[in-house]
Design a protein around this motif. Sequence first.
Motif, PDB file in Angstrom:
ATOM      1  N   MET A  22      45.968  36.087  40.994  1.00 43.85           N
ATOM      2  CA  MET A  22      46.223  36.713  39.526  1.00 43.85           C
ATOM      3  C   MET A  22      47.467  36.700  39.261  1.00 43.85           C
ATOM      4  SD  MET A  22      44.455  38.054  36.915  1.00 43.85           S
ATOM      5  CE  MET A  22      42.861  38.157  37.514  1.00 43.85           C
ATOM      6  N   SER A  23      48.397  37.174  40.039  1.00 45.47           N
ATOM      7  CA  SER A  23      49.890  37.116  39.763  1.00 45.47           C
ATOM      8  C   SER A  23      50.367  35.752  39.438  1.00 45.47           C
ATOM      9  CB  SER A  23      50.506  37.647  41.028  1.00 45.47           C
ATOM     10  OG  SER A  23      50.152  38.988  41.139  1.00 45.47           O
ATOM     11  N   ARG A  24      50.034  34.723  39.975  1.00 40.03           N
ATOM     12  CA  ARG A  24      50.440  33.426  39.684  1.00 40.03           C
ATOM     13  C   ARG A  24      50.005  32.830  38.306  1.00 40.03           C
ATOM     14  NH1 ARG A  24      49.700  32.941  45.502  1.00 40.03           N
ATOM     15  NH2 ARG A  24      47.545  32.326  45.314  1.00 40.03           N
ATOM     16  N   ALA A  25      48.359  33.334  38.212  1.00 39.41           N
ATOM     17  CA  ALA A  25      47.879  32.778  36.892  1.00 39.41           C
ATOM     18  C   ALA A  25      48.648  33.541  35.730  1.00 39.41           C
ATOM     19  CB  ALA A  25      46.463  33.035  36.983  1.00 39.41           C
ATOM     20  N   TRP A  26      49.075  34.613  35.872  1.00 42.78           N
ATOM     21  CA  TRP A  26      49.863  35.331  34.869  1.00 42.78           C
ATOM     22  C   TRP A  26      51.453  34.935  34.763  1.00 42.78           C
ATOM     23  CZ3 TRP A  26      48.131  38.168  30.664  1.00 42.78           C
ATOM     24  CH2 TRP A  26      46.835  38.513  30.593  1.00 42.78           C
ATOM     25  N   GLY A  27      51.842  34.397  35.796  1.00 40.50           N
ATOM     26  CA  GLY A  27      53.252  33.907  35.795  1.00 40.50           C
ATOM     27  C   GLY A  27      54.293  35.129  36.249  1.00 40.50           C
ATOM     28  N   THR A  28      53.599  36.221  37.172  1.00 45.20           N
ATOM     29  CA  THR A  28      54.390  37.342  37.439  1.00 45.20           C
ATOM     30  C   THR A  28      54.494  37.111  39.031  1.00 45.20           C
ATOM     31  OG1 THR A  28      54.550  39.669  37.447  1.00 45.20           O
ATOM     32  CG2 THR A  28      52.589  38.698  37.449  1.00 45.20           C
ATOM     33  N   VAL A 175      50.856  44.472  31.237  1.00 46.93           N
ATOM     34  CA  VAL A 175      51.129  43.152  30.845  1.00 46.93           C
ATOM     35  C   VAL A 175      52.334  42.925  30.056  1.00 46.93           C
ATOM     36  CG1 VAL A 175      49.728  43.572  28.610  1.00 46.93           C
ATOM     37  CG2 VAL A 175      49.586  41.341  29.815  1.00 46.93           C
ATOM     38  N   TYR A 176      52.848  44.028  29.519  1.00 48.97           N
ATOM     39  CA  TYR A 176      53.947  43.907  28.826  1.00 48.97           C
ATOM     40  C   TYR A 176      55.299  43.264  30.023  1.00 48.97           C
ATOM     41  CZ  TYR A 176      55.796  48.364  30.402  1.00 48.97           C
ATOM     42  OH  TYR A 176      55.871  49.516  31.411  1.00 48.97           O
ATOM     43  N   GLU A 177      54.952  43.717  31.170  1.00 49.34           N
ATOM     44  CA  GLU A 177      56.030  43.384  32.109  1.00 49.34           C
ATOM     45  C   GLU A 177      55.936  42.009  32.585  1.00 49.34           C
ATOM     46  OE1 GLU A 177      56.880  45.522  35.568  1.00 49.34           O
ATOM     47  OE2 GLU A 177      56.279  47.598  34.426  1.00 49.34           O
ATOM     48  N   VAL A 178      54.808  41.185  32.161  1.00 47.72           N
ATOM     49  CA  VAL A 178      54.706  39.855  32.350  1.00 47.72           C
ATOM     50  C   VAL A 178      55.682  38.907  31.296  1.00 47.72           C
ATOM     51  CG1 VAL A 178      53.126  37.857  32.242  1.00 47.72           C
ATOM     52  CG2 VAL A 178      52.341  39.986  33.056  1.00 47.72           C
ATOM     53  N   PRO A 179      56.306  37.973  31.987  1.00 43.05           N
ATOM     54  CA  PRO A 179      57.135  37.277  31.045  1.00 43.05           C
ATOM     55  C   PRO A 179      56.355  36.436  29.861  1.00 43.05           C
ATOM     56  CG  PRO A 179      57.711  36.859  33.331  1.00 43.05           C
ATOM     57  CD  PRO A 179      56.359  37.599  33.316  1.00 43.05           C
ATOM     58  N   GLY A 180      56.949  37.029  28.693  1.00 41.85           N
ATOM     59  CA  GLY A 180      56.236  36.145  27.360  1.00 41.85           C
ATOM     60  C   GLY A 180      55.164  37.126  26.721  1.00 41.85           C
ATOM     61  N   CYS A 181      54.800  38.356  27.364  1.00 43.73           N
ATOM     62  CA  CYS A 181      53.663  39.249  26.804  1.00 43.73           C
ATOM     63  C   CYS A 181      54.136  40.390  26.205  1.00 43.73           C
ATOM     64  CB  CYS A 181      52.830  39.612  28.045  1.00 43.73           C
ATOM     65  SG  CYS A 181      51.945  38.002  28.762  1.00 43.73           S
ATOM     66  N   GLN A 182      53.380  40.969  25.499  1.00 44.55           N
ATOM     67  CA  GLN A 182      53.712  42.125  24.744  1.00 44.55           C
ATOM     68  C   GLN A 182      52.939  43.439  25.231  1.00 44.55           C
ATOM     69  OE1 GLN A 182      53.602  40.951  20.602  1.00 44.55           O
ATOM     70  NE2 GLN A 182      55.671  40.277  20.490  1.00 44.55           N
ATOM     71  N   MET A 183      53.420  44.385  24.865  1.00 48.37           N
ATOM     72  CA  MET A 183      52.518  45.628  25.052  1.00 48.37           C
ATOM     73  C   MET A 183      51.293  45.814  24.027  1.00 48.37           C
ATOM     74  SD  MET A 183      54.094  49.765  24.713  1.00 48.37           S
ATOM     75  CE  MET A 183      55.117  49.493  26.115  1.00 48.37           C
ATOM     76  N   CYS A 184      50.205  46.077  24.743  1.00 44.35           N
ATOM     77  CA  CYS A 184      48.902  46.250  23.930  1.00 44.35           C
ATOM     78  C   CYS A 184      49.186  47.265  22.997  1.00 44.35           C
ATOM     79  CB  CYS A 184      47.790  46.863  24.987  1.00 44.35           C
ATOM     80  SG  CYS A 184      47.613  45.852  26.401  1.00 44.35           S
TER      81      CYS A 184
END
Length: 203
Positions: A22-28, A175-184
């Motif tokens: 899951m971490s790899r899929a999200w890029g974290t 999710v906001y800690e994933v590169p390129g993602c924003q806070m819900c």
Amino acid sequence: MSTVPGRLLTDPGWLTARIGEMSRAWGTDAERVGGTLWWCMVASALVEEITRAYAAGAPAPLATLDELDCEVRPDGGIEHIRCRSTAAADSADAVGVALRDTLAAVVPQVAAVSGAGMPALWAVVADAIGNRALDAGATEAATRLAAEVGGRLPAPRFVTIGTRTVVQRISCCLVYEVPGCQMCTSCPKRPREERAALLAEKC
């Protein structure tokens, strides 16, 4: 998609592998983030059938570990969890007890391999119950189920924005800690006024 027995939800090696996927899929590369995102999916899948049954007044599944079948996606996420048995009509508390026991066995293992805090993981479950109850059109189902589970599970909370009822979240998916993602939009880490304004825009 593959199907695995629910008992694997307590296996540290299996959990580590799925959370890694899951971490790899999200890029974290942050296990806490990948673990929390993974748990958000699992919690939702775990309570969906039960909450839907409560909302419909139908016999509810018994979510004991040995009665669960979990559908696993290629990215490690859990797409669906099926419970093979249901509670007897005269077993009013059996569903809540079974779910509490399963959560009490799984949550510490997820926390141990991911580094996520157990209170945070329990809060994810409460919000999942609330959202699935909203999907079924019966918020009282969430209140009833959470009360029967008890233990460390917080009560789901709801708030009305305009004409729309939403879950007043107590958990953060990170999710906001994933590169390129924003806070819900509904993230509890947003200031209350900002969160209400953003939710109002969607109503």
